[in-house]
Design an enzyme around this catalytic site. Sequence first.
Site, PDB file in Angstrom:
ATOM      1  CB  CYS A  83       1.961  -6.007  -0.948  1.00 47.31           C
ATOM      2  SG  CYS A  83       2.096  -5.752  -2.724  1.00 47.31           S
TER       3      CYS A  83
ATOM      4  CB  CYS B 148       5.186   0.888  -3.252  1.00 47.53           C
ATOM      5  SG  CYS B 148       4.668  -0.228  -4.579  1.00 47.53           S
TER       6      CYS B 148
ATOM      7  CB  CYS C  24       2.820   0.980   0.141  1.00 47.58           C
ATOM      8  SG  CYS C  24       1.256   0.092   0.355  1.00 47.58           S
TER       9      CYS C  24
ATOM     10  CB  CYS D 116     -12.451   2.323  -4.869  1.00 44.32           C
ATOM     11  SG  CYS D 116     -13.123   3.695  -5.789  1.00 44.32           S
TER      12      CYS D 116
ATOM     13  CB  CYS E 165     -13.253   1.617  -8.736  1.00 47.21           C
ATOM     14  SG  CYS E 165     -11.492   1.951  -9.004  1.00 47.21           S
TER      15      CYS E 165
ATOM     16  CB  CYS F 238      -9.157   5.180 -11.669  1.00 51.73           C
ATOM     17  SG  CYS F 238      -8.740   6.120 -10.198  1.00 51.73           S
TER      18      CYS F 238
ATOM     19  NE  ARG G  41     -11.623   9.726  -6.640  1.00 49.01           N
ATOM     20  CZ  ARG G  41     -11.505   8.727  -7.513  1.00 49.01           C
ATOM     21  NH1 ARG G  41     -10.444   7.988  -7.511  1.00 49.01           N
ATOM     22  NH2 ARG G  41     -12.471   8.487  -8.357  1.00 49.01           N
TER      23      ARG G  41
HETATM   24  N1  SAM Z   1      -1.435  -2.968  -5.047  1.00 50.04           N
HETATM   25  C1  SAM Z   1      -2.125  -2.210  -5.992  1.00 50.04           C
HETATM   26  C2  SAM Z   1      -1.255  -1.217  -6.726  1.00 50.04           C
HETATM   27  O1  SAM Z   1      -0.234  -0.839  -6.220  1.00 50.04           O
HETATM   28  O2  SAM Z   1      -1.652  -0.806  -7.806  1.00 50.04           O
HETATM   29  C3  SAM Z   1      -3.338  -1.509  -5.433  1.00 50.04           C
HETATM   30  C4  SAM Z   1      -3.312  -0.863  -4.084  1.00 50.04           C
HETATM   31  S1  SAM Z   1      -2.209   0.511  -3.906  1.00 50.04           S
HETATM   32  C5  SAM Z   1      -2.302   0.758  -2.169  1.00 50.04           C
HETATM   33  C6  SAM Z   1      -3.081   1.872  -4.650  1.00 50.04           C
HETATM   34  C7  SAM Z   1      -2.421   3.221  -4.697  1.00 50.04           C
HETATM   35  O3  SAM Z   1      -2.549   3.878  -3.451  1.00 50.04           O
HETATM   36  C8  SAM Z   1      -0.936   3.288  -4.973  1.00 50.04           C
HETATM   37  O4  SAM Z   1      -0.647   3.168  -6.323  1.00 50.04           O
HETATM   38  C9  SAM Z   1      -0.572   4.672  -4.463  1.00 50.04           C
HETATM   39  O5  SAM Z   1      -0.670   5.625  -5.496  1.00 50.04           O
HETATM   40  C10 SAM Z   1      -1.621   4.932  -3.384  1.00 50.04           C
HETATM   41  N2  SAM Z   1      -1.002   4.945  -2.054  1.00 50.04           N
HETATM   42  C11 SAM Z   1      -0.595   3.864  -1.363  1.00 50.04           C
HETATM   43  N3  SAM Z   1      -0.041   4.228  -0.191  1.00 50.04           N
HETATM   44  C12 SAM Z   1      -0.083   5.572  -0.134  1.00 50.04           C
HETATM   45  C13 SAM Z   1       0.367   6.537   0.812  1.00 50.04           C
HETATM   46  N4  SAM Z   1       0.979   6.192   1.932  1.00 50.04           N
HETATM   47  N5  SAM Z   1       0.147   7.837   0.543  1.00 50.04           N
HETATM   48  C14 SAM Z   1      -0.469   8.206  -0.598  1.00 50.04           C
HETATM   49  N6  SAM Z   1      -0.901   7.339  -1.537  1.00 50.04           N
HETATM   50  C15 SAM Z   1      -0.705   6.039  -1.328  1.00 50.04           C
HETATM   51 FE1  SF4 Z   2       1.727  -3.481  -2.828  1.00 54.92          FE
HETATM   52 FE2  SF4 Z   2       1.321  -1.158  -1.621  1.00 54.92          FE
HETATM   53 FE3  SF4 Z   2       2.851  -1.250  -3.779  1.00 54.92          FE
HETATM   54 FE4  SF4 Z   2       0.180  -1.638  -4.031  1.00 54.92          FE
HETATM   55  S1  SF4 Z   2       1.205   0.235  -3.388  1.00 54.92           S
HETATM   56  S2  SF4 Z   2       1.820  -2.833  -4.975  1.00 54.92           S
HETATM   57  S3  SF4 Z   2      -0.241  -2.679  -2.074  1.00 54.92           S
HETATM   58  S4  SF4 Z   2       3.285  -2.247  -1.806  1.00 54.92           S
END
Ligand code: SAM
Ligand code: SF4
Length: 334
Positions: free
Chosen positions: A56, A60, A63, A100, A131, A191, A263
Site C-alpha cells: 500500500c 499509516c 499498518c 467485510c 462491507c 462503518c 464494534r
Molecule cells: N486501506 C484502507 C483504509 O485504510 O481505509 C482499508 C484497509 S485498513 C487496513 C482498515 C483499518 O484497519 C484502518 O483504518 C485501521 O483503523 C485498522 N487497522 C489497520 N491496522 C491496524 C492495526 N495494526 N491495529 C489496529 N487496527 C488496525
Molecule cells: Fe494502506 Fe494500511 Fe493505511 Fe489502509 S491502513 S491505507 S492498507 S497503509
Amino acid sequence: MTISQTRHDWSFDEITSLLDQPFNDLLFRAQSVHRAYFEPNRVQVSTLLSIKTGACPEDCGYCSQSAKHDTDLEQERLLPLEEVLEAARTARDQGATRFCMGAAWRNPTDRNLDRVVEMVEGVSNLGLETCVTLGMLTDRQTRRLAEAGLDYYNHNLDTSPEFYDRIITTRTYQDRLETLAHIRRAGIRLCSGGILGLGESRRDRASMLRQLANLPTHPESVPINLLVKIEGTPLFGTDDLDPFEFVRTIAVARILMPRSYVRLSAGRSDMSDELQALCFLAGANSMFYGERLLTTPNAESVGDARLFERLGLTFETIDAGEKTEPGSCSRQAV
Ligand code: SAM
Ligand code: SF4
Ligand code: DTB
C-alpha cells in the site's frame, strides 16, 4: 430510560467530562443507554477477509501493509472471485451475518472496482450483508458500489485531527471526511471508527469521538480497534494502553451514538475474557469473528464461543431479505 433524540452537537468539554467520570458511573450510564436502544445480550458478528494484501502506498504508522514499512507480510494480488465466495460461505456457515472485504489501496482503480463489484454481488447472493474497505473513492465509484447493493463501507478516522499527522502523512483528515461524505451521499451505510493505543491522550480520544458523533448522521457501525503491534511498523513498541481507558472509550461511544453498533474490533486476541466482558457491558455489541482479521490472527473462535456461553450472549441473526436497522432491536437471537 426514555429514548431521546440523537445529538450531533457534542462539545469537547461534554465528552471529556464523560470520559473523566468515575468508572462505575460511566458504565452504568452506558449500559442504560445501550438497553434503551438494543437487545443487551445480542452481538452482531462480522468476518473479515483481506482481498488484496500489502504494497500500500500510504504510510499509516500502525499498518503491516504499508510499502513504507519493513514487515514480514506476504503481498497478495486481488483474490479471485471464487476464493472470496468460498471464504464468505464459510463465514456464513459459522454464524457471521456480515462479510467485510479489505484491500490495501490508497484508492481503487476503476478496473479493480469492477472486480470488487462482482464480489459484493456474489457475497450478497449468499445472504450476507456486505462491507468493503478500499481507501478513498470518487463519487462515481461510490455510486457504482451503491448500485451493486453494497451495505456498508468501512473508512476509519483512526484518531483525533490533532494527533493524526503523527500517525499518517500521506493523506489528510479532510480526505477521510470527504470520503465519508461521498459514501453518505450514495446512500451506503457507514462503518467508521478508530484505533486506541497509538500513544494518543484521553483528549485525543475525546476529540476523535467528537468527530464521529458530530457527523450529520452517526455511522451505523463504529469500530473501536486496539492497536495490534506489528514488528517493522513505526508504532511497534508503543506503550500499552490502560485497558480501562479502552472500556471508557467504548462506553462514551455508546452514549454519544446510541443507535450505532459499537464494534469491539482489532486487538481482542490480546484481551482477557474479563476485559472483553467489560467492553460488552460498556455497550459494545458487534465484533469480528473468525480465524483472522486482515493480516493478523483474531481471537480464536472456540474461545469466543465459550465466552459467549459463559456470559449468556448470543449472535445476532438476520432473516432473508432483512437489513440491519441500527438501534431498532429488530433482529433475533439464536
Ligand atoms: N486501506 C484502507 C483504509 O485504510 O481505509 C482499508 C484497509 S485498513 C487496513 C482498515 C483499518 O484497519 C484502518 O483504518 C485501521 O483503523 C485498522 N487497522 C489497520 N491496522 C491496524 C492495526 N495494526 N491495529 C489496529 N487496527 C488496525
Ligand atoms: Fe494502506 Fe494500511 Fe493505511 Fe489502509 S491502513 S491505507 S492498507 S497503509
Ligand atoms: C476495522 O476497523 N478494523 C478492521 C476492519 N475495520 C477492516 C481491520 C483490523 C486490522 C488489524 C490488523 C491486521 O490484521 O492487519
